[in-house]
Each structure stands twice: as structure tokens, then as C-alpha cells.
Write a protein that holds these residues in place. Structure first.
Motif, PDB file in Angstrom:
ATOM      1  N   VAL A 157      25.290  47.558  29.677  1.00  0.00           N
ATOM      2  CA  VAL A 157      25.747  46.187  29.433  1.00  0.00           C
ATOM      3  C   VAL A 157      25.355  45.295  30.601  1.00  0.00           C
ATOM      4  CG1 VAL A 157      27.782  44.707  29.177  1.00  0.00           C
ATOM      5  CG2 VAL A 157      27.625  46.848  27.899  1.00  0.00           C
ATOM      6  N   LYS A 158      25.527  45.794  31.819  1.00  0.00           N
ATOM      7  CA  LYS A 158      25.164  45.000  32.995  1.00  0.00           C
ATOM      8  C   LYS A 158      23.667  44.699  33.016  1.00  0.00           C
ATOM      9  CE  LYS A 158      25.290  44.955  38.043  1.00  0.00           C
ATOM     10  NZ  LYS A 158      25.663  45.682  39.273  1.00  0.00           N
ATOM     11  N   ALA A 159      22.838  45.683  32.698  1.00  0.00           N
ATOM     12  CA  ALA A 159      21.391  45.469  32.695  1.00  0.00           C
ATOM     13  C   ALA A 159      21.007  44.428  31.651  1.00  0.00           C
ATOM     14  CB  ALA A 159      20.674  46.789  32.423  1.00  0.00           C
ATOM     15  N   TYR A 160      21.587  44.531  30.454  1.00  0.00           N
ATOM     16  CA  TYR A 160      21.241  43.605  29.378  1.00  0.00           C
ATOM     17  C   TYR A 160      21.756  42.200  29.670  1.00  0.00           C
ATOM     18  CZ  TYR A 160      20.628  41.794  24.652  1.00  0.00           C
ATOM     19  OH  TYR A 160      20.239  41.045  23.566  1.00  0.00           O
ATOM     20  N   VAL A 161      22.996  42.107  30.134  1.00  0.00           N
ATOM     21  CA  VAL A 161      23.576  40.807  30.450  1.00  0.00           C
ATOM     22  C   VAL A 161      22.829  40.150  31.604  1.00  0.00           C
ATOM     23  CG1 VAL A 161      25.621  39.710  31.450  1.00  0.00           C
ATOM     24  CG2 VAL A 161      25.862  41.259  29.506  1.00  0.00           C
ATOM     25  N   LEU A 167      35.718  43.458  28.015  1.00  0.00           N
ATOM     26  CA  LEU A 167      36.300  43.028  29.290  1.00  0.00           C
ATOM     27  C   LEU A 167      35.280  43.123  30.421  1.00  0.00           C
ATOM     28  CD1 LEU A 167      39.835  44.690  29.049  1.00  0.00           C
ATOM     29  CD2 LEU A 167      39.262  42.273  28.741  1.00  0.00           C
ATOM     30  N   TRP A 168      34.475  44.160  30.387  1.00  0.00           N
ATOM     31  CA  TRP A 168      33.429  44.335  31.396  1.00  0.00           C
ATOM     32  C   TRP A 168      32.422  43.182  31.325  1.00  0.00           C
ATOM     33  CZ3 TRP A 168      32.230  46.282  35.773  1.00  0.00           C
ATOM     34  CH2 TRP A 168      30.908  46.570  36.129  1.00  0.00           C
ATOM     35  N   GLY A 169      32.031  42.799  30.117  1.00  0.00           N
ATOM     36  CA  GLY A 169      31.097  41.694  29.965  1.00  0.00           C
ATOM     37  C   GLY A 169      31.659  40.393  30.506  1.00  0.00           C
ATOM     38  N   ARG A 170      32.948  40.151  30.274  1.00  0.00           N
ATOM     39  CA  ARG A 170      33.579  38.942  30.812  1.00  0.00           C
ATOM     40  C   ARG A 170      33.569  38.957  32.333  1.00  0.00           C
ATOM     41  NH1 ARG A 170      38.892  39.012  26.856  1.00  0.00           N
ATOM     42  NH2 ARG A 170      37.815  38.412  24.918  1.00  0.00           N
ATOM     43  N   ARG A 171      33.818  40.126  32.888  1.00  0.00           N
ATOM     44  CA  ARG A 171      33.826  40.221  34.354  1.00  0.00           C
ATOM     45  C   ARG A 171      32.435  39.949  34.919  1.00  0.00           C
ATOM     46  NH1 ARG A 171      35.629  45.408  38.125  1.00  0.00           N
ATOM     47  NH2 ARG A 171      35.166  44.394  40.125  1.00  0.00           N
ATOM     48  N   LEU A 172      31.415  40.482  34.267  1.00  0.00           N
ATOM     49  CA  LEU A 172      30.048  40.254  34.731  1.00  0.00           C
ATOM     50  C   LEU A 172      29.710  38.761  34.743  1.00  0.00           C
ATOM     51  CD1 LEU A 172      28.207  43.115  32.808  1.00  0.00           C
ATOM     52  CD2 LEU A 172      28.641  43.032  35.279  1.00  0.00           C
ATOM     53  N   GLY A 182      31.868  36.209  34.863  1.00  0.00           N
ATOM     54  CA  GLY A 182      32.664  35.522  35.869  1.00  0.00           C
ATOM     55  C   GLY A 182      32.124  35.706  37.268  1.00  0.00           C
ATOM     56  N   GLU A 183      31.738  36.932  37.591  1.00  0.00           N
ATOM     57  CA  GLU A 183      31.196  37.193  38.928  1.00  0.00           C
ATOM     58  C   GLU A 183      29.847  36.500  39.123  1.00  0.00           C
ATOM     59  OE1 GLU A 183      32.724  38.375  41.334  1.00  0.00           O
ATOM     60  OE2 GLU A 183      34.381  39.556  40.529  1.00  0.00           O
ATOM     61  N   ALA A 184      29.018  36.501  38.094  1.00  0.00           N
ATOM     62  CA  ALA A 184      27.709  35.850  38.203  1.00  0.00           C
ATOM     63  C   ALA A 184      27.871  34.358  38.464  1.00  0.00           C
ATOM     64  CB  ALA A 184      26.898  36.088  36.932  1.00  0.00           C
ATOM     65  N   VAL A 185      28.792  33.712  37.751  1.00  0.00           N
ATOM     66  CA  VAL A 185      29.030  32.287  37.944  1.00  0.00           C
ATOM     67  C   VAL A 185      29.558  32.018  39.350  1.00  0.00           C
ATOM     68  CG1 VAL A 185      30.478  30.345  37.231  1.00  0.00           C
ATOM     69  CG2 VAL A 185      29.354  31.771  35.503  1.00  0.00           C
ATOM     70  N   THR A 186      30.513  32.823  39.782  1.00  0.00           N
ATOM     71  CA  THR A 186      31.093  32.636  41.115  1.00  0.00           C
ATOM     72  C   THR A 186      30.040  32.740  42.205  1.00  0.00           C
ATOM     73  OG1 THR A 186      33.262  33.464  40.434  1.00  0.00           O
ATOM     74  CG2 THR A 186      32.749  33.568  42.789  1.00  0.00           C
ATOM     75  N   HIS A 187      29.209  33.760  42.128  1.00  0.00           N
ATOM     76  CA  HIS A 187      28.223  33.966  43.185  1.00  0.00           C
ATOM     77  C   HIS A 187      27.108  32.915  43.121  1.00  0.00           C
ATOM     78  CE1 HIS A 187      30.425  37.721  43.476  1.00  0.00           C
ATOM     79  NE2 HIS A 187      29.828  37.938  44.637  1.00  0.00           N
ATOM     80  N   ALA A 188      26.754  32.468  41.933  1.00  0.00           N
ATOM     81  CA  ALA A 188      25.770  31.384  41.822  1.00  0.00           C
ATOM     82  C   ALA A 188      26.316  30.108  42.441  1.00  0.00           C
ATOM     83  CB  ALA A 188      25.413  31.158  40.359  1.00  0.00           C
ATOM     84  N   GLN A 189      27.588  29.849  42.249  1.00  0.00           N
ATOM     85  CA  GLN A 189      28.202  28.659  42.842  1.00  0.00           C
ATOM     86  C   GLN A 189      28.194  28.727  44.361  1.00  0.00           C
ATOM     87  OE1 GLN A 189      31.957  28.808  40.768  1.00  0.00           O
ATOM     88  NE2 GLN A 189      31.307  27.347  39.219  1.00  0.00           N
ATOM     89  N   TRP A 190      28.374  29.919  44.933  1.00  0.00           N
ATOM     90  CA  TRP A 190      28.306  30.058  46.386  1.00  0.00           C
ATOM     91  C   TRP A 190      26.920  29.687  46.910  1.00  0.00           C
ATOM     92  CZ3 TRP A 190      31.013  35.509  46.485  1.00  0.00           C
ATOM     93  CH2 TRP A 190      32.390  35.328  46.305  1.00  0.00           C
ATOM     94  N   VAL A 191      25.883  30.115  46.187  1.00  0.00           N
ATOM     95  CA  VAL A 191      24.525  29.781  46.618  1.00  0.00           C
ATOM     96  C   VAL A 191      24.302  28.274  46.533  1.00  0.00           C
ATOM     97  CG1 VAL A 191      22.073  30.048  46.111  1.00  0.00           C
ATOM     98  CG2 VAL A 191      23.592  32.031  45.993  1.00  0.00           C
TER      99      VAL A 191
END
Length: 233
Positions: A114-118, A175-180, A182-191
Motif C-alpha cells: 500500500v505504501k509503495a502504491y500510494v 487506516l494505514w492509507g490515511r496515515r500515509l 497525513g504524514e506525506a502532507v505534514t512532511h511536505a508542509q515542512w519543506v
């Protein structure tokens, strides 16, 4: 979303600054960020491929990793041409990507798929949303390195088959997909918060906060469609 504190920003600029200023400088930094992302994605795929249950699966993941390193080489050439040392660029931004991967380490083979595909899909969404704001040359580079790979379809097919065979897998993977996401958005915002030039390049012509919010809303909508493709609606 992770409860871990955000990194202190990107690392000090050890890459050597772009030769030109303005838009060229912003594009150089954008390419440097993408370069660090490809570096992190390659090594994370290699690490997570150890969970693959058979040779066929390991080959599929290896092909995805090969695509990432191919994209890395394209971007390395681009940042070097703009006066940035590729190694220094990776060092500057890798902490953000490393932290993302640390807080999204899969515990099962299906979480890894799921992580690879997402992740592959988020990269493609990024390109589609930003293509119109980039000049032609930069647009072609981003199209090449951010497009979805054929190999990622392997992940979709395996997850769909697994969920159909065992519906009990669905809820944990949703739930795992939602977490992926959320984390992607958070880290992109930091950049984006650390690199004003990149933010201005990508969201010029709209109120900054409104433009960023609209962008991430669209990314979330596309993520929902992709989760449906996985059988994880």
C-alpha cells in the motif's frame, strides 16, 4: 498523523547555491528536494522488499526501485547543471524524508505494498497539480521523474486480491492509507515552510495559504480514488 515534533527545518545549505536567482533558483531547489526524495524512496524500497514473500514479488519491487534510481540520475544531472552538488542536495533535505519513512515503516507485506502504491500515486498527483505553473523545460523533467510507474500496478493487484480473499485486511489497511496521506502532507508542509522560493514558484498567483490548502485538498481527493482502486474504499 505523527505526534513526533517536526524537524528543525532542512539541514544547513551544504549543496552550494544555484548560480542564477529568481525562478531558476526556485526550480533548482525544487529539483534538489525531489532528488532527495528519490534517494530516500530507493533505499526504503530496498529495505521493505525484505518482507516480500516470493521471488516474483521481490523482482517487482526491484523494478520499482530501479525506476527510482533512474529518476534520481535524471534529477542529479539537472541540479548539477544548475550549480548544486547532488550529494549536498541530498544531505540538505534527507532528514525530512528519513523522518517520513521512519514514522511510516510498514509492519506487514501488504502495508508495504500500500505504501509503495500510494507513494507512487502521490508523486504522480504532485506532477499533475503543478505542471501548469512550471516552465516548459522544468515541466518535462518533472513529468519524467514523477509519473506513475508500471511496476506499481503490481502492488495494486496484490492488495486487491488479498482484500478480496480476506476482507478482514480491509479496515487496518484503510487506516494505514490515511496515515500515509497525513504524514506525506505534514512532511511536505515542512519543506514548503523551509523553502519560500519553492512555495512562491508553485503557488504564485494565488493567496499563499489558500493556494497551498487547495493543493492539498486535491491531493487528498486523488488519494481517496487511489484507495478505491486498491479495494480499500
Amino acid at each position: 498523523m505523527s505526534t513526533a515534533p517536526p524537524p528543525s527545518g532542512v539541514s544547513p545549505d551544504t549543496a552550494g547555491g544555484p548560480v542564477a536567482g529568481g525562478e531558476d533558483s526556485a526550480i533548482a531547489k525544487l529539483f534538489a528536494v525531489l532528488l532527495a526524495g528519490e534517494y530516500a524512496a530507493f533505499y526504503r524500497l530496498i529495505d521493505e522488499s525484505r518482507m516480500a514473500p516470493d521471488v516474483h514479488s521481490r523482482i517487482a519491487i526491484a523494478r520499482m526501485a530501479a525506476s527510482e534510481i533512474g529518476h534520481f540520475d535524471v534529477l542529479a544531472e539537472q541540479v548539477a547543471a544548475r550549480g548544486i552538488d547532488p550529494t549536498g542536495a541530498v544531505e540538505r533535505y534527507r532528514s525530512v524524508f528519513d523522518q517520513y519513512h521512519q514514522v511510516t515503516t510498514p509492519k506487514t507485506w501488504y502495508e508495504s505494498l500500500v505504501k509503495a502504491y500510494v507513494g507512487d500515486g502521490l508523486a504522480a498527483d504532485f506532477y499533475r497539480e503543478l505542471a501548469d505553473v512550471l516552465p516548459d523545460e522544468a515541466r518535462q523533467v518533472v513529468r519524467e521523474v514523477m509519473s506513475e510507474t508500471v511496476s506499481s500496478r503490481f502492488a495494486r493487484e496484490q492488495v486487491r486480491a488479498a482484500v478480496e480473499a480476506d476482507p478482514g485486511l480491509r479496515s487496518p489497511l484503510v487506516l494505514w492509507g490515511r496515515r500515509l496521506l497525513g504524514e506525506a502532507v505534514t512532511h511536505a508542509q515542512w519543506v514548503l515552510a523551509a523553502e519560500d522560493e519553492v512555495t512562491d514558484l508553485l503557488f504564485a498567483g494565488s493567496a499563499s495559504l489558500q493556494g497551498v490548502a487547495s493543493f492539498f485538498d486535491t491531493i487528498a481527493e486523488e488519494h481517496t480514488k487511489r484507495m478505491t482502486d486498491l479495494g480499500l474504499a
